[in-house]
Write an enzyme that holds these catalytic residues in place. Structure first.
Site, PDB file in Angstrom:
ATOM      1  N   HIS A  95     110.332  95.982  52.741  1.00 19.39           N
ATOM      2  CA  HIS A  95     109.762  97.089  51.964  1.00 19.39           C
ATOM      3  C   HIS A  95     110.059  98.459  52.556  1.00 19.39           C
ATOM      4  CE1 HIS A  95     107.158  93.472  51.414  1.00 19.39           C
ATOM      5  NE2 HIS A  95     107.295  93.783  50.134  1.00 19.39           N
ATOM      6  N   ASP A 123     125.874  70.017  84.633  1.00 20.45           N
ATOM      7  CA  ASP A 123     124.414  70.131  84.629  1.00 20.45           C
ATOM      8  C   ASP A 123     123.849  69.882  83.238  1.00 20.45           C
ATOM      9  OD1 ASP A 123     124.112  70.743  87.341  1.00 20.45           O
ATOM     10  OD2 ASP A 123     124.447  72.878  86.998  1.00 20.45           O
ATOM     11  N   HIS A 173     128.421  67.508  90.783  1.00 23.78           N
ATOM     12  CA  HIS A 173     129.501  68.505  90.735  1.00 23.78           C
ATOM     13  C   HIS A 173     130.707  68.103  91.587  1.00 23.78           C
ATOM     14  CE1 HIS A 173     126.930  71.192  88.530  1.00 23.78           C
ATOM     15  NE2 HIS A 173     126.099  71.416  89.522  1.00 23.78           N
ATOM     16  N   ASP A 221     117.548  72.051  93.488  1.00 23.87           N
ATOM     17  CA  ASP A 221     118.166  70.729  93.462  1.00 23.87           C
ATOM     18  C   ASP A 221     119.482  70.748  94.235  1.00 23.87           C
ATOM     19  OD1 ASP A 221     119.305  68.214  92.839  1.00 23.87           O
ATOM     20  OD2 ASP A 221     117.893  68.039  91.191  1.00 23.87           O
ATOM     21  N   HIS A 252     121.793  67.295  93.814  1.00 27.74           N
ATOM     22  CA  HIS A 252     122.794  66.928  92.799  1.00 27.74           C
ATOM     23  C   HIS A 252     124.151  67.550  93.061  1.00 27.74           C
ATOM     24  CE1 HIS A 252     122.330  70.986  91.219  1.00 27.74           C
ATOM     25  NE2 HIS A 252     123.245  70.764  90.312  1.00 27.74           N
TER      26      HIS A 252
HETATM   27  O1  UNU Z   1     124.579  73.627  90.894  1.00 23.63           O
HETATM   28  C1  UNU Z   1     123.885  74.233  91.666  1.00 23.63           C
HETATM   29  N1  UNU Z   1     122.629  74.488  91.335  1.00 23.63           N
HETATM   30  C2  UNU Z   1     124.435  74.662  92.997  1.00 23.63           C
HETATM   31  C3  UNU Z   1     125.786  74.768  93.177  1.00 23.63           C
HETATM   32  C4  UNU Z   1     123.563  74.923  94.028  1.00 23.63           C
HETATM   33  C5  UNU Z   1     124.045  75.292  95.258  1.00 23.63           C
HETATM   34  C6  UNU Z   1     125.431  75.394  95.464  1.00 23.63           C
HETATM   35  C7  UNU Z   1     126.290  75.140  94.402  1.00 23.63           C
HETATM   36 FE    FE Z   2     124.236  72.230  89.176  1.00 26.41          FE
END
Ligand code: UNU
Ligand code: FE
Ligand code: FES
Length: 450
Positions: free
Chosen positions: A103, A368, A212, A204, A207
């Site tokens: 409006h 991730d 990775h 974390d 992981h």
């Molecule tokens: O993926 C991650 N959160 C991460 C990667 C953490 C620390 C070093 C590299």
């Molecule tokens: Fe990560």
């Protein structure tokens, strides 16, 4: 709904799986966490001039964040008080006013209602325009350029909310010239609960070498280096022969913030030596002005989360805003964290590298993302959802540190900061007052120790 006080147990180590899935728990989070906490909005450098604005979300509330004509930062809900239409559809821009498409009510860059079409002819001038501005946030403040707001007028000042987290972040935020987030952010969607990425980034370290492994190998090849011998982060790859002892710390600070810091690895995921050279150059000043701890923290690689839904990797230069979009979905905004005084080419390189690692299709983001969606989606099963998940690692080697604030665990492969996050989550979900929450056992400032 399940009894809220039973969702988190064993001092934060055990989570009921319903917190990653149930709609009623999610709605309570909106009320008790997102409507009360200080929430990240943007960086001041995104809206430097009068009339500049961006749009984002606080919880699921759409908000406009602007620089008003008097230079002040303003934030207000992006929904017209007339019949409720969304007022601004742009993601960013510069304007004198926001005009509703329905409006035609128009609002200033402070959210105040300035014009009503046919005001005289239809309302006979009998409308109190002061009543019908866009709904303002209760408080807005910035910490070294990061802009936050809260809907809770009783929330403590931003610096109390951040507490010791800001003390730690100062190691890289309080540099000559300051820091900035390069935007506009990359935007993407992940089908996961908002807490899963927050807990991943809060600490974390577990992981990294596993999930990775392939990405670390790819980066190592791009670097053309010799692997673990030259790059300490690479020794995590595949976990084979990795001993986390002495490699870093994990920290939980009062309020649910936290981080893992791997010493001497800030530039470990980089292929261009210019970043490491910049850090070495900067370290001289930081050591001279702020001491050995600041220099050590400045040269570490950090994964961190700011309660409730903001995370970053210092060193890998990524800054994340995980915006809840229902219990099983988030919209991710990804920024690049740089120092203002870095040469322009270095900033551009860091933005490119952020895209390659933690952008929407980044080598590590996709690793991730799959896990985050899996941690959420498996709770689709009714029987699965009756169970619990466990974050009990590192309880035997954590505690106060002689020199650093918060609860500190030796070694980044721990779940100390997970537990701190879930203790804060449980406190807020049970409706504790700010005063009650400020009396947490992890309160320990560097000044008290010195
Ligand atoms: O993926 C991650 N959160 C991460 C990667 C953490 C620390 C070093 C590299
Ligand atoms: Fe990560
Ligand atoms: Fe951690 Fe499966 S090993 S979620």
């Amino acid at each position: 709904m399940k009894d809220v006080s039973a969702l988190i147990q064993e001092n934060g180590a055990v989570q009921d799986r319903s917190i990653y899935w149930d709609r009623d728990i999610y709605e309570l989070e909106q009320e008790r966490i997102f409507a009360r906490s200080w929430l990240f909005l943007t960086h001041e450098s995104q809206i430097p001039l009068a009339g500049d604005f961006i749009t984002t979300r606080m919880g699921e509330d759409e908000v406009i964040v602007s620089r008003h004509t008097d230079g002040s930062l303003q934030a207000y809900i992006n929904s017209c008080p007339h019949r409720g239409n969304q007022v601004c559809y742009a993601e960013m821009g510069n304007t004198k006013s926001f005009t509703c498409a329905y409006h035609g009510w128009a609002f200033g860059t402070d959210g105040k209602l300035i014009t009503v079409p046919l005001e005289h002819e239809t309302y006979y001038d009998n409308i109190d325009k002061a009543r019908f501005g866009l709904q303002q946030v209760a408080q807005i403040e910035s910490y070294r350029g990061l802009v936050f707001a809260t809907f809770d007028p009783t929330a403590p000042p931003l610096m109390s909310f951040l507490g010791d987290m800001a003390w730690y972040m100062d190691a890289f935020m309080d540099v000559p010239g300051g820091t900035e987030l390069l935007g506009p952010p990359m935007k993407s969607i992940l089908d996961c609960n908002w807490k899963v990425p927050v807990e991943n980034f809060i600490g974390d370290g577990y992981h990294v070498g596993w999930a990775h492994a392939a990405a670390l190998d790819a980066i190592n090849r791009l670097q053309g280096l010799g692997g673990a011998e030259t790059n300490p982060l690479m020794s995590m790859q595949g976990n084979a022969g990795y001993n986390p002892d002495g490699t870093g710390i994990q920290v939980s600070t009062l309020g649910g913030h936290g981080m893992g810091i791997i010493w001497e690895t800030a530039a470990a995921l980089h292929v261009n030596p210019a970043y490491g050279e910049w850090l070495a150059y900067r370290t001289e000043t930081i050591r001279a002005e702020r001491g050995e701890w600041a220099a050590k923290l400045y040269n570490g690689h950090w994964d961190a989360s700011i309660f409730p839904n903001c995370s970053f990797l210092y060193g890998t230069n990524t800054f994340k805003h995980w915006q809840p979009a229902g219990p099983r979905s988030i919209e991710v905004f990804t920024w690049t964290l740089v120092e203002k005084e870095m040469p322009e080419e270095l900033k551009q390189y860091l933005a490119m590298m952020n895209m390659m690692t933690f952008g929407t299709a980044g080598m590590l983001e996709t690793d991730d993302g799959e896990n985050m969606e899996g941690c959420t989606g498996s709770n689709r099963g009714w029987m699965t959802r009756q169970g619990k998940v466990y974050a009990g690692m590192g309880q035997v080697n954590e505690g106060p540190h002689p020199e650093l604030p918060g609860i500190v665990s030796e070694g980044i492969v721990a779940e100390t900061s997970y537990r701190g996050f879930y203790r804060a989550w449980a406190d807020m979900m049970s409706g504790k007052s700010w005063e009650e929450m400020s009396r947490g056992a992890s309160r320990r400032s560097i000044k008290e120790v010195a």
